[in-house]
Enzyme design. Structure first.
Site, PDB file in Angstrom:
ATOM      1  N   LYS A 180       6.991  -1.970  -7.104  1.00  0.00           N
ATOM      2  CA  LYS A 180       7.159  -1.617  -5.692  1.00  0.00           C
ATOM      3  C   LYS A 180       5.917  -2.051  -4.923  1.00  0.00           C
ATOM      4  O   LYS A 180       4.874  -1.421  -4.997  1.00  0.00           O
ATOM      5  CB  LYS A 180       7.383  -0.117  -5.471  1.00  0.00           C
ATOM      6  CG  LYS A 180       7.971   0.078  -4.064  1.00  0.00           C
ATOM      7  CD  LYS A 180       7.673   1.383  -3.385  1.00  0.00           C
ATOM      8  CE  LYS A 180       6.341   1.525  -2.731  1.00  0.00           C
ATOM      9  NZ  LYS A 180       6.057   0.645  -1.584  1.00  0.00           N
ATOM     10  N   GLU A 203      -5.223   4.042 -10.333  1.00  0.00           N
ATOM     11  CA  GLU A 203      -6.381   3.249  -9.887  1.00  0.00           C
ATOM     12  C   GLU A 203      -6.535   3.554  -8.406  1.00  0.00           C
ATOM     13  O   GLU A 203      -5.751   3.076  -7.601  1.00  0.00           O
ATOM     14  CB  GLU A 203      -6.100   1.754 -10.042  1.00  0.00           C
ATOM     15  CG  GLU A 203      -5.944   1.266 -11.454  1.00  0.00           C
ATOM     16  CD  GLU A 203      -7.261   1.062 -12.147  1.00  0.00           C
ATOM     17  OE1 GLU A 203      -8.324   1.185 -11.498  1.00  0.00           O
ATOM     18  OE2 GLU A 203      -7.239   0.806 -13.353  1.00  0.00           O
ATOM     19  N   CYS A 215     -11.180  -1.973  -2.995  1.00  0.00           N
ATOM     20  CA  CYS A 215     -11.387  -0.621  -3.542  1.00  0.00           C
ATOM     21  C   CYS A 215     -12.817  -0.428  -4.030  1.00  0.00           C
ATOM     22  O   CYS A 215     -13.383   0.640  -3.885  1.00  0.00           O
ATOM     23  CB  CYS A 215     -10.402  -0.366  -4.662  1.00  0.00           C
ATOM     24  SG  CYS A 215     -10.423  -1.656  -5.900  1.00  0.00           S
ATOM     25  N   GLU A 273     -13.522   6.911   2.314  1.00  0.00           N
ATOM     26  CA  GLU A 273     -13.256   5.485   2.146  1.00  0.00           C
ATOM     27  C   GLU A 273     -12.732   4.921   3.465  1.00  0.00           C
ATOM     28  O   GLU A 273     -11.692   5.355   3.952  1.00  0.00           O
ATOM     29  CB  GLU A 273     -12.220   5.292   1.033  1.00  0.00           C
ATOM     30  CG  GLU A 273     -12.009   3.848   0.689  1.00  0.00           C
ATOM     31  CD  GLU A 273     -10.947   3.657  -0.384  1.00  0.00           C
ATOM     32  OE1 GLU A 273      -9.916   4.348  -0.339  1.00  0.00           O
ATOM     33  OE2 GLU A 273     -11.165   2.808  -1.264  1.00  0.00           O
TER      34      GLU A 273
END
Ligand code: NAD
Length: 499
Positions: free
Chosen positions: A192, A268, A303, A402
């Site tokens: 997906k 992750e 990331c 973040e």
């Protein structure tokens, strides 16, 4: 395209591109069951480039059935590893052969510079799949050292139906870190892609079929997280979800698993990685270049971006000047221009989010040294200048959360112990770096940092041979390296009595 292709060459190639928007289930391209689609908008100019099938629970149901049927038939799961290897190598080869088309799709879809999608994303994806293909017929199982009256065989078996839910920042590359080991181990896969970036996944599904991956083994269900993503997470016949994305959504997948069939989940997730520069760094120019690329590469939508720059007080001003000199040369431009180093943000929402953080940094009293504004607004696309804050306190929002954009927070420290304390003062633990010429300091700091990957005198280095993944709320389980196979296999012991 040749290495000398120009902006106009890429634009005309883009104009002649035929873009697939249908789901890929059971070996066929199909509209969604409801017939619903969503607009795929290019962040280069804000224009709609495709209508994509909006898959929901009924499509997920169909994909899971196709994946399960393929798995149980053994057509892939019981294929000799050497044969699976050949099919996967052909698949990797087809990705490379279609490099320009795939790179163009990626650039149009998410706004990353074509110079990087052609040499990083697409070849990286092909290399990852080829690496796992090469590995699969070289792995042996175990015989346990039991009493001689028995033989106990410990074998790895594929887990079954694996759903891979992936983000938009490196759409095909992040997917390939899952496609490679999932398929190499003999599982069936339902991929997906993020709703912001479905295009390469859909094209690659066709290439998988062309390579000889049997129908039902590789399915792609484009759609939204709340619908398609959640349906996969809660499905009673999905054996494993391998997720890359935000920490917030990662936690939802744990909940979905707990409330359904206790499927395995590996995560992750996000990061707020410290890049620690000590005054005795061996080469400040190299460190500054790495620090700038560490935050501005891929528009900061990385990331493991080095979003917290921790610099020793005595060299801070000199070092920050060097970082900004590199950053100034990375002003955002048209991603289709091969000269562009920094492209567009993925969409309007992400741009507004990043601008909100810049505002929060200002309000909290951090000093804006560079950038801070949107750029190229006349294009209709979404661009943010490379932005540098100085005098950031690690407790500020811009140091704790973040941002996922080109925004660097600079924090000073007194000594290595102070740097370790600040570096670890975060909920995340994906990556970290330390720059020093002292080998003892390098080892001590690397050992003390709570992160899955620590670089010494480098930033964002590595390849498919090393594990990638985080400590703390950056997740668990590892992509890349042979360790990734552990996520997609389970141990079966067969105890044979020969006494
Ligand atoms: P996201 O969490 O919003 O989305 C990731 C995927 O989850 C998408 O496919 C999305 O559709 C799906 N999703 C969203 N909401 C969902 C829900 N309620 N239920 C089920 N599925 C849902 O992340 P993003 O914005 O696409 O990507 C950015 C994030 O990904 C950042 O946090 C970044 O750090 C992280 N990331 C981590 C790594 C890593 O390897 N650790 C690599 C790349 C990106």
């Amino acid at each position: 395209m040749s290495a000398t292709a120009t902006l106009d060459d890429w634009k005309s190639r883009a104009a002649s591109l035929s873009i697939r928007g249908q789901a890929f289930i059971g070996g066929k391209s199909e509209a969604s069951e409801t017939g619903k689609t969503f607009d795929c908008v290019s962040p280069i100019d804000g224009k709609v480039i495709a209508k994509v099938a909006a898959c929901e629970a009924p499509d997920v149901e169909k994909a899971v059935r196709a994946a399960r049927a393929a798995f149980e038939s053994g057509v892939w799961s019981n294929m000799a590893p050497a044969k699976r290897k050949r099919v996967l190598l052909k698949f990797a080869d087809l990705i490379l052969k279609n490099r320009d088309e795939l790179a163009l799709l990626e650039t149009l879809d998410v706004g990353k510079p074509i110079r990087f999608s052609t040499v990083v994303d697409i070849p990286g994806a092909a290399a990852a799949i080829a690496w796992y293909a090469e590995a699969i017929d070289k792995l042996y199982d175990e015989i346990a050292p039991t009493d001689p009256s028995a033989i106990a065989m410990i074998m790895r078996e594929p887990v079954g139906v694996v759903a891979a839910v992936v983000p938009w920042n490196f759409p095909l590359l992040m997917a390939s870190w899952k496609i490679g080991p999932v398929l190499a181990a003999g599982n069936s896969l339902i991929l997906k892609p993020a709703e912001q970036s479905p295009l390469t996944a859909l094209r690659v599904a066709e290439l998988a079929a062309e390579a000889g991956i049997p129908e039902g083994v590789f399915n792609v269900v484009p759609g939204f997280g709340e619908t398609a993503g959640q349906a996969l997470g809660r499905h009673m016949d999905v054996d494993c979800v391998t997720f890359t994305g935000s920490t917030e959504v990662g936690k939802l997948f744990l909940k979905y698993a707990g409330e359904s069939n206790m499927k395995r989940v590996s995560l992750e997730c996000g990061g707020k990685s410290p890049n620690i520069v000590l005054a005795d760094a061996p080469n400040l120019d190299a460190a500054a270049k790495a620090a700038a690329f560490g935050i501005f590469f891929n528009q900061g939508e990385v990331c493991n971006a080095g979003s917290r720059l921790l610099v020793q007080e005595s060299i801070k001003d000199e070092f920050l000047e060097k970082v900004m000199a590199v950053g100034k040369r990375m002003q955002p431009g048209n991603p289709l221009d091969p000269a562009t180093m920094m492209g567009a943000m993925v969409d309007r929402t992400q741009t507004e989010r990043v601008m909100g953080y810049i505002e929060a940094g200002r309000k909290a009293g951090a000093e804006l040294k560079m950038g801070g504004k949107q750029a190229n607004t006349e294009s209709g696309g979404f661009y943010v200048e490379p932005t540098v804050f100085d005098k950031v306190d690690n407790g500020m929002k811009i140091a704790q959360e973040e941002i996922f954009g080109p925004v660097l927070s600079t924090i000073t420290f007194k000594d290595a112990a102070d740097a370790i304390r600040i570096g670890n003062d975060t909920i995340y633990g994906l990556a970290a770096a330390v720059w020093t010429r002292d080998i003892t300091t390098a080892h001590k700091v690397a050992r003390a940092l709570k992160a899955g990957l620590v670089w010494v005198n480098a930033y964002d280095a590595g390849d498919i041979t090393i594990p990638f993944g985080g400590y703390k709320q950056s997740g668990f389980g590892r992509d890349r390296s042979l360790h990734a196979l552990e996520k997609y296999t389970q141990l079966k012991t067969t105890w044979i009595n020969i006494g």
